[in-house]
Write an enzyme that holds these catalytic residues in place. Sequence first.
Site, PDB file in Angstrom:
ATOM      1  N   HIS A  51      -4.154   5.993   2.925  1.00 49.66           N
ATOM      2  CA  HIS A  51      -4.752   4.751   2.444  1.00 49.66           C
ATOM      3  C   HIS A  51      -4.150   3.527   3.124  1.00 49.66           C
ATOM      4  CE1 HIS A  51      -5.819   1.618  -0.564  1.00 49.66           C
ATOM      5  NE2 HIS A  51      -6.840   2.413  -0.862  1.00 49.66           N
ATOM      6  N   SER A  88     -11.239  -0.943  -1.596  1.00 52.28           N
ATOM      7  CA  SER A  88     -10.000  -0.914  -0.819  1.00 52.28           C
ATOM      8  C   SER A  88     -10.266  -1.153   0.655  1.00 52.28           C
ATOM      9  CB  SER A  88      -9.289   0.434  -0.974  1.00 52.28           C
ATOM     10  OG  SER A  88      -8.680   0.557  -2.222  1.00 52.28           O
ATOM     11  N   ASP A 144       0.827  -1.205   0.000  1.00 53.47           N
ATOM     12  CA  ASP A 144       0.000   0.000   0.000  1.00 53.47           C
ATOM     13  C   ASP A 144       0.863   1.258   0.000  1.00 53.47           C
ATOM     14  OD1 ASP A 144      -2.382   1.739   0.516  1.00 53.47           O
ATOM     15  OD2 ASP A 144      -3.326  -0.184   0.942  1.00 53.47           O
TER      16      ASP A 144
END
Length: 749
Positions: free
Chosen positions: A209, A527, A138
């Site tokens: 994220h 996600s 990520d």
Amino acid sequence: MGFLLFLLFLLANSASGKRTTYIIHMDKSFMPKAFTSHEQWHSSILETVNLKDTASESSTKPTRLLYSYDNAFHGFSAVMSEDELQVLEKFPGFVSAYADKKVTLDTTHTFEFLGLNPESGLWPASHYGEDVIVGVIDTGVWPESRSYKDDGMTEIPSRWKGICEPGQEFNASMCNNKLIGVRYFNKGVKAANPNITISMNSGRDTQGHGTHTSSTVGGNYVEGASFFGYATGTARGVAPRARLAMYKVIFDEGLFASDVLAGMDQAVADGVDVISISMGFDNVPLYEDPIAIASFGAMEKGVLVSASAGNAGVTPGILHNGIPWLLTTAAGSIDRVLSGKLTLGNGQVITGWSMYPVSALVNEFPLIYNESISSCNSTSLSSFNYGIIICENGHFLDQINTIAESSAPAAIYISDDPRIFQREEFAYPGVVISPEDGAAVISYAKSGANPVASISFQQTFVRSTPAPVVATYTSRGPSPSYQGILKPDIMAPGSLVLASWIPNSYTVSIYPDIGLSSEFAMVSGTSMACPHSSGIAALLKGAHPEWSPAAIRSAMITSAINIDNTNSPIKDSGLNYSIATPLAMGAGLVNPNFALNPGLIYDATPQDYINLLCAMKFTLKQILTITRSSTYTCQNASSDLNYPSFIALYTNETTATLSQKFVRTVTNVGNGPANYSINMVVPSNTNISVYPSRLSFSSKYEKLSYTLTVEYNGNKTGEVVFGSITWVDVIGLHAVTSPIVVAPMIHTW
């Protein structure tokens, strides 16, 4: 018919003798014909599960039937003990049970929605994922986040080979017994831009994220978590005792396949058990897809790769990560509502939707409804800015911006657009209500009795219905990578998931241009769904360390739930709430506690995937790109992979009946001998035959095969039909369900 399983255990008391009211969901198709009514069946069940006191041999306080339901859903409510509930759970037709009690809010709540609980099931069986290592590919990690504290964690497993790589604003001491490794990979970014300066040349997250996804997988317990007062409670990851390792491959300066490959490759070398990757590459064949290539090698080493399906919406066939040897997850909602309470001057109280992140005072302002401005898209709104304006028949984002510019104190938005309820931004005071409630509000506003209204914010409610629903944004199958395998595999919570965030950037903004930061954020996307599946896979690996990646995926697919919390088929919010197809949600909502003991599994070896690649008519070079080895052969090329789902495809040239045969082999992972019979939900205009229709296993790990034939003679101009088969243990302990889809073949690149 098969079991339609929906499990939300909320067992309130640990003492087995204490009696509690439970609501029990049953599958009515299992009601024996000897009973003339559902009430009679329910009463008989309660008489059977009523336990005796072991000390006195006399009956305890009897189980007591409160209500018998047969309309909104099928089941009953009754007073019983936990021991009696455990007996009831083994009854054929049992779907789910949960305690009838006031709910104490607990964030992220998704674990609770999925049925994970400390008393029974996958959490205690896996020791909460203890010592399972999850590698997350990520944007990096914010190591100071409370989700990465190592309170309660044991020493790092000796098999771990990873490191905590120092870099810009990041030193090796930032890792611990929870966050056990951090590496970063940006040679691809640098090679593409030789003169570039990497703004954060380390594993530190600059986008949020990676911090969000990794804390969702395996974050530690964090008390007092919330999103600006919404969803307040104790945060935790799906596998709160798992170890986390971050492999940063996404930088502000770019994302390149070479870096993704390097990160995944290193994760396998370091000794991770599960890889979670919430990203994908579109419009590339398997042999050019870095995730497909790296995940094949991971699978060979026994590492399960869990990936997101993408956020491209309802158009068929644009899903990514539809790779046969990994787990692909779609996104759905949960049963939590973030709300504002609207109170009218006549005393009526309406719960609406709001995420306005401030405890604003909107108290007894005039309520304004004027048809000439109710679309709320005109500068003339400023003439009405002395009160709360009612908006309808417009685009929500445009309306909220216009309201803000008018300086009105707040607005009421009448809408049922599902996209609104997946957004984390609410920049100006207001509340969204349904058209049904909107009619009552407009009627009061037009009453002429000086109508007023008040709005309060930062309220959270759970147990909303229906839930889950398929998210509008989640990408749909068939998989362009290979259409002959049904993708996505399963659905997990993805809408407004609360997890850790980076505190040095804005989480949300409010009007006029004020940025607000928080250590937690609520974000929507596949996600966010993917790490839920990754965490459940980690728990299953902890409970069954001997299982292969295919076995874990099989358990998650065949135990998934295809009904919502109203006991109706799951709906698709992107398609006007029509019944969701497996092209949108796979087998359904992942069901961790039933995946723990699935009864049967569909296993697959690396050679099985090679046989599939050979049948795809790839060149030897293309196959070697994926397999990285010439030791495999194409002697048994076959497109019929031993997969726990079925998809039959037709084209415009398919004029006669579409007929396709599938051969499957199942392994008995139950405790000893078992007998299974077949139940079917047959798609429309389709014939399904299964031979044999009974499977008799004499021992654990025995393998048996069956043949399924699909014959479709319906519309071949775009129709999608679906059903399922369920292998049911004759004593009712297991129901092993596989979805079946007939769909048009899509054109790919």
